[in-house]
Design an enzyme around this catalytic site. Sequence first.
Site, short mmCIF file in Angstrom:
data_model
loop_
_atom_site.label_atom_id
_atom_site.label_comp_id
_atom_site.label_asym_id
_atom_site.label_seq_id
_atom_site.Cartn_x
_atom_site.Cartn_y
_atom_site.Cartn_z
CB CYS A 44 -5.98 -5.41 20.52
SG CYS A 44 -6.65 -5.50 22.16
CE1 TYR A 64 5.61 14.72 10.80
CE2 TYR A 64 7.84 14.74 11.67
CZ TYR A 64 6.90 15.19 10.77
OH TYR A 64 7.26 16.13 9.83
N PRO A 117 11.23 23.37 8.87
CG PRO A 117 12.32 24.40 10.67
CD PRO A 117 11.79 24.67 9.29
N GLY A 118 10.08 20.68 10.93
CA GLY A 118 8.99 20.24 11.81
C GLY A 118 9.60 19.53 13.00
N1 LLP Z 1 7.90 20.19 4.39
C1 LLP Z 1 7.24 19.23 3.72
C2 LLP Z 1 6.71 19.51 2.41
C3 LLP Z 1 7.05 17.97 4.32
O1 LLP Z 1 6.42 17.03 3.66
C4 LLP Z 1 7.58 17.72 5.62
C5 LLP Z 1 7.39 16.42 6.27
C6 LLP Z 1 8.25 18.78 6.27
C7 LLP Z 1 8.40 19.99 5.62
C8 LLP Z 1 8.81 18.64 7.66
O2 LLP Z 1 9.79 17.66 7.75
P1 LLP Z 1 10.57 17.44 9.13
O3 LLP Z 1 11.42 18.67 9.34
O4 LLP Z 1 9.59 17.27 10.21
O5 LLP Z 1 11.39 16.24 8.90
N2 LLP Z 1 5.49 10.68 9.96
C9 LLP Z 1 6.91 10.64 9.69
C10 LLP Z 1 7.43 11.92 9.11
C11 LLP Z 1 6.71 12.37 7.87
C12 LLP Z 1 7.24 13.67 7.34
C13 LLP Z 1 6.39 14.20 6.25
N3 LLP Z 1 6.79 15.45 5.71
C14 LLP Z 1 7.65 10.25 10.97
O6 LLP Z 1 7.01 10.02 11.98
O7 LLP Z 1 8.87 10.12 10.97
#
Ligand code: LLP
Length: 408
Positions: free
Chosen positions: A337, A366, A267-268
């Site tokens: 801008c 993010y 999780p991120g």
């Molecule tokens: N593992 C992998 C291999 C990933 O590519 C990602 C996110 C995660 C874990 C974590 O995912 P999370 O739990 O955070 O959803 N910039 C975008 C999100 C890009 C996510 C990329 N990969 C935004 O601002 O919504």
Amino acid sequence: MALAAEFGTPLYVFDEATLRGKCAEYGEEFARRYPDTLVIYACKAFINRALAQIFKEEGLGLDVVSGGELAIAKSVDFPMERVYFHGNNKSRRELEQAIGWGVGRIVVDNFLELSLLDEVAKEAGVSQEGLLRLSPGVDPHTHAYITTGVIESKFGFPIAEAEEALAKAMSSSYFELIGFHFHIGSQIFELESYREAIEIVLRFAAEMRSKYGFKFEEFSPGGGLAISYTQDSPAPTIAEFAEVISSTLLEKSKDLSLEPPRLVIEPGRSIVGQAGVALYTVGATKEIPGLRKYVSVDGGMADNIRPALYGDRYEAVVANKMEEEDLERVTIAGKFCQSGDILIKDIDLPKLAPGDIIAIPGSGAYCLSMASNYNASLKPAIVLVKDGEARLIRRRESYEDLMSHDLV
Ligand code: LLP
């Protein structure tokens, strides 16, 4: 208000208790259902040295996707065996760095990487454990830019090519394949997508066991759990996420007579998102009668590009007018801008005046990790709050920082 006065704005404020609470919640909800689970935090959501230290103390692992994230982990002596190295185009140098520092796992994305990894591990004289990233062809119906597990995704081996990848990996003397990973996307509300993808990958694992005697020891269904950015979009809980993953994994392993593998989740956003609040100061206002009232703040797309990039919506409050009930509809504009630099379109807030402080919750994930120096702006300061005390964990950039790499 006090923080804005002391540290200036834009300011990102992280709450340590929320952050540690989310780590603990992930740990407990999975341990209860699937004891053999390692939770690794996906650094791309946002990492710096202070946060890496917290994740280390909480016993999490890390998912890193670059030499830079790996270097941050190394700088706090993060236990490298709990570090997973991801990415669809790892360079030779990054692989050398990762293997040299002893990362736990490398998650291999493609055929070129399989060969490169074999070479680099051979040169280093080590046997490197890792996973193959598979693309299970499941669409979780999130934003197209953050959908990653569909067939046309740039990431991972489609199931149709996975057998060839596995055979190649198993023939390597320096890469030890111990399992599979997938990540179907981010900000996912439809938990059923995980069930579908897990079934596909487990069926593949069972097939590879019979064909090649492959031992499926470790499995990572990625991250991706959504958080609630606005009151009208409630997200599934960590418990619900843990339930779908654990129950599917247990049931399907049983059906296919597979030994349940060790589980790794990544999780991120759902760890760091709600721990962060962005503070901005209100400046100029522009009213287009009958159409729209813009209120500009001192940050915007350089520190949070998400509304401009994905059309994502946030809530906001006015920190110094929390009790006021007389609201008006405004659009919060950034100061950069580009007309698309809008933080929140059409939100009802107390009447705003220059100097008011707008707080946007849910800004922990993010935003800073995708921040830029657009318009030669200075990246914000970051503070960590604990028991009512605030500690600066990243100072605001200065003009010297901005120009420090320029050569004239
Ligand atoms: N593992 C992998 C291999 C990933 O590519 C990602 C996110 C995660 C874990 C974590 O995912 P999370 O739990 O955070 O959803 N910039 C975008 C999100 C890009 C996510 C990329 N990969 C935004 O601002 O919504």
